[in-house]
Write an enzyme that holds these catalytic residues in place. Structure first.
Site, mmCIF file in Angstrom:
data_model
loop_
_atom_site.group_PDB
_atom_site.id
_atom_site.type_symbol
_atom_site.label_atom_id
_atom_site.label_comp_id
_atom_site.label_asym_id
_atom_site.label_seq_id
_atom_site.Cartn_x
_atom_site.Cartn_y
_atom_site.Cartn_z
ATOM 1 N N GLU A 50 101.313 -81.508 -36.543
ATOM 2 C CA GLU A 50 101.766 -82.418 -37.604
ATOM 3 C C GLU A 50 100.841 -82.210 -38.799
ATOM 4 O O GLU A 50 99.681 -82.613 -38.767
ATOM 5 C CB GLU A 50 101.707 -83.872 -37.134
ATOM 6 C CG GLU A 50 102.071 -84.884 -38.221
ATOM 7 C CD GLU A 50 101.780 -86.323 -37.834
ATOM 8 O OE1 GLU A 50 101.495 -87.138 -38.739
ATOM 9 O OE2 GLU A 50 101.822 -86.660 -36.620
ATOM 10 N N ARG A 54 98.588 -85.701 -46.817
ATOM 11 C CA ARG A 54 97.417 -86.400 -47.363
ATOM 12 C C ARG A 54 96.601 -85.511 -48.289
ATOM 13 O O ARG A 54 95.622 -85.965 -48.877
ATOM 14 C CB ARG A 54 96.529 -86.908 -46.220
ATOM 15 C CG ARG A 54 97.215 -87.934 -45.331
ATOM 16 C CD ARG A 54 96.287 -88.403 -44.233
ATOM 17 N NE ARG A 54 97.020 -89.122 -43.202
ATOM 18 C CZ ARG A 54 96.457 -89.618 -42.102
ATOM 19 N NH1 ARG A 54 95.147 -89.471 -41.903
ATOM 20 N NH2 ARG A 54 97.179 -90.252 -41.199
ATOM 21 N N THR A 78 102.654 -88.306 -42.583
ATOM 22 C CA THR A 78 102.348 -89.156 -43.735
ATOM 23 C C THR A 78 103.429 -89.000 -44.807
ATOM 24 O O THR A 78 103.137 -88.901 -46.004
ATOM 25 C CB THR A 78 100.938 -88.868 -44.319
ATOM 26 O OG1 THR A 78 100.017 -88.623 -43.248
ATOM 27 C CG2 THR A 78 100.420 -90.085 -45.091
ATOM 28 N N LYS A 138 106.685 -93.499 -33.435
ATOM 29 C CA LYS A 138 105.226 -93.462 -33.502
ATOM 30 C C LYS A 138 104.709 -94.897 -33.434
ATOM 31 O O LYS A 138 105.214 -95.763 -34.153
ATOM 32 C CB LYS A 138 104.828 -92.795 -34.814
ATOM 33 C CG LYS A 138 103.358 -92.845 -35.180
ATOM 34 C CD LYS A 138 103.149 -92.116 -36.504
ATOM 35 C CE LYS A 138 101.727 -92.202 -36.989
ATOM 36 N NZ LYS A 138 101.509 -91.376 -38.196
#
Length: 218
Positions: A50, A54, A78, A138
């Site tokens: 993943e 960011r 994100t 998640k």
């Protein structure tokens, strides 16, 4: 490269949960780091990554791994806006991970056709995702939201939901999470320490991946 690592069909979030006991959550500062990093994870037995948005290099890193690392399932993490959903799809992401699930973001992510692990931290959020047809999600931030005890309680009223706990998951508590019947895998950043990535210490990352690949539910 193992033959197993080359044949993961990812059609849903549920499929993502079954690829590996740990999904490495990765921040790269330059796209050039992404390919050798992903190759090191793969050599260690972790065929999923993943790459988060960011950093400015996130999108380019996703594209590089998608194009150059055969056998690696690459996801985008994100993801915060509907616009980013389109960007990561175009970059070649095979699945999307969001920290939460506000309506516009959820609609865009589901509408993209990509497998989705949307973030949920409460029962209401989990049931909202289930209403949208998502049974894999998640659990974030895992430790701050009640950790293993919370997920264990959720299994009672919602045995059909499965999770990837992320946030505060470590090598020390990962196995406890994986022992829960409603946990398919965990997400963690410990496989790719910032200093190892900066120094190009791919052997260290391969070793950490091998240790993570050996984690299995009891």
């Amino acid at each position: 490269m193992s033959p197993v690592a080359q044949h993961h069909e990812i059609r849903s979030g549920a499929d993502v949960l079954d690829v590996s006991p740990v999904i490495p959550v990765v921040v790269v500062e330059s796209a050039e780091q992404a390919v050798p990093l992903a190759q090191a994870l793969l050599r260690g037995g972790i065929p999923v990554i993943e790459i988060t948005l960011r950093s400015e290099a996130g999108l380019a890193a996703i594209e590089a791994v998608a194009n150059e690392v055969e056998g690696m399932v690459v996801g985008a993490g994100t993801v915060l806006t509907p616009e980013q959903v389109g960007q990561v799809r175009d970059a070649g992401a095979q699945f999307i991970v969001t920290p939460g699930s506000p309506p516009r973001l959820l609609e865009a992510a589901v509408g993209s056709g990509l497998p989705l692990l949307a973030g949920a931290g409460t029962l209401t959020e989990m049931l909202t995702l289930a209403e949208a047809g998502l049974t894999a999600m998640k659990f974030f931030p895992a430790e701050a939201s009640g950790g293993r005890a919370y997920l264990s309680s959720v299994a009672g009223p919602c045995p059909h939901l499965r999770f990837c706990p992320t946030g505060g998951v470590t090598p020390e508590n990962a196995r406890d999470y994986l022992a829960l019947p409603n946990v398919g895998c965990v997400g963690g950043s410990w496989l790719t320490p910032k200093d190892a990535v900066a120094q190009g210490d791919w052997a260290r990352i391969e070793s950490l991946a091998a240790q993570a690949a050996s984690l299995r539910s009891a």
